[in-house]
Design an enzyme around this catalytic site. Sequence first.
Site, PDB file in Angstrom:
ATOM      1  N   LYS A   1      28.219  45.151  38.057  1.00  0.00           N
ATOM      2  CA  LYS A   1      29.529  45.784  37.906  1.00  0.00           C
ATOM      3  C   LYS A   1      29.449  47.271  38.244  1.00  0.00           C
ATOM      4  O   LYS A   1      30.284  47.801  38.989  1.00  0.00           O
ATOM      5  CB  LYS A   1      30.055  45.615  36.482  1.00  0.00           C
ATOM      6  CG  LYS A   1      31.507  46.038  36.319  1.00  0.00           C
ATOM      7  CD  LYS A   1      31.810  46.575  34.944  1.00  0.00           C
ATOM      8  CE  LYS A   1      31.369  48.009  34.790  1.00  0.00           C
ATOM      9  NZ  LYS A   1      31.816  48.661  33.539  1.00  0.00           N
TER      10      LYS A   1
ATOM     11  N   ASP B   1      35.098  43.961  34.917  1.00  0.00           N
ATOM     12  CA  ASP B   1      34.858  44.453  33.558  1.00  0.00           C
ATOM     13  C   ASP B   1      35.606  43.550  32.580  1.00  0.00           C
ATOM     14  O   ASP B   1      36.102  42.484  32.949  1.00  0.00           O
ATOM     15  CB  ASP B   1      35.293  45.909  33.432  1.00  0.00           C
ATOM     16  CG  ASP B   1      36.806  46.086  33.570  1.00  0.00           C
ATOM     17  OD1 ASP B   1      37.510  45.093  33.872  1.00  0.00           O
ATOM     18  OD2 ASP B   1      37.294  47.211  33.361  1.00  0.00           O
TER      19      ASP B   1
END
Length: 210
Positions: A123, A141
């Site tokens: 991420k 997220d």
Amino acid sequence: MILLNENELDIVFSRWQKHNPSPTSELDYVNPYTLLVAVVLSAQATDKSVNIATKNLFKIADSPEKMLDLGETGLISYIKTIGLYKSKAKYILGLSEKLILLHGGQVPANREELMKLPGVGRKTANVVLNVIFHQPTMPVDTHLLRISPKIGLAEGTTPDQVEKSLLERIPERYLTNAHHWILLHGRYVCTARNPKCDECIISDICKHNY
């Protein structure tokens, strides 16, 4: 789970684009390195809390070399208001060291190389690639993981599954800004508690309402 069709996907993203043509990260940064540091600090913390901590930190440590000069004790003095600050300090000093050793102090525009850095997962790497290098990546997220299946944007229950589904389904012309729009929608409109459906510009299409 009901998914939006191609036409509905286009409508959703065109509305978000019209509402916010040039979305940007809410993390404050001054260069690629400081964005990388800010994203590492933002794990399990709010962007607002990170921005407060880095406001003064980045004035004196905006490069790997300066961060290493600051040292662990010096760095912690700036970031101790952020959760997990001790481990994050070690990550930041470790990635700073590796950037100097392997990349001449520069942040690489390559996911595999970024993920070799301490504290940098998929991420975080995707955020840097998207924000700094304008690559059409999809950093998943908690907001994207929560609302993408709910709205009907994508399917999946894990970050990797949702990322793959979003990349496959979102029209290419929207991909560079897509994660910003979804994140901001989850953060401010489609909130986990008391979603603001009456203020939502896609409520007539949202599959959660079907």
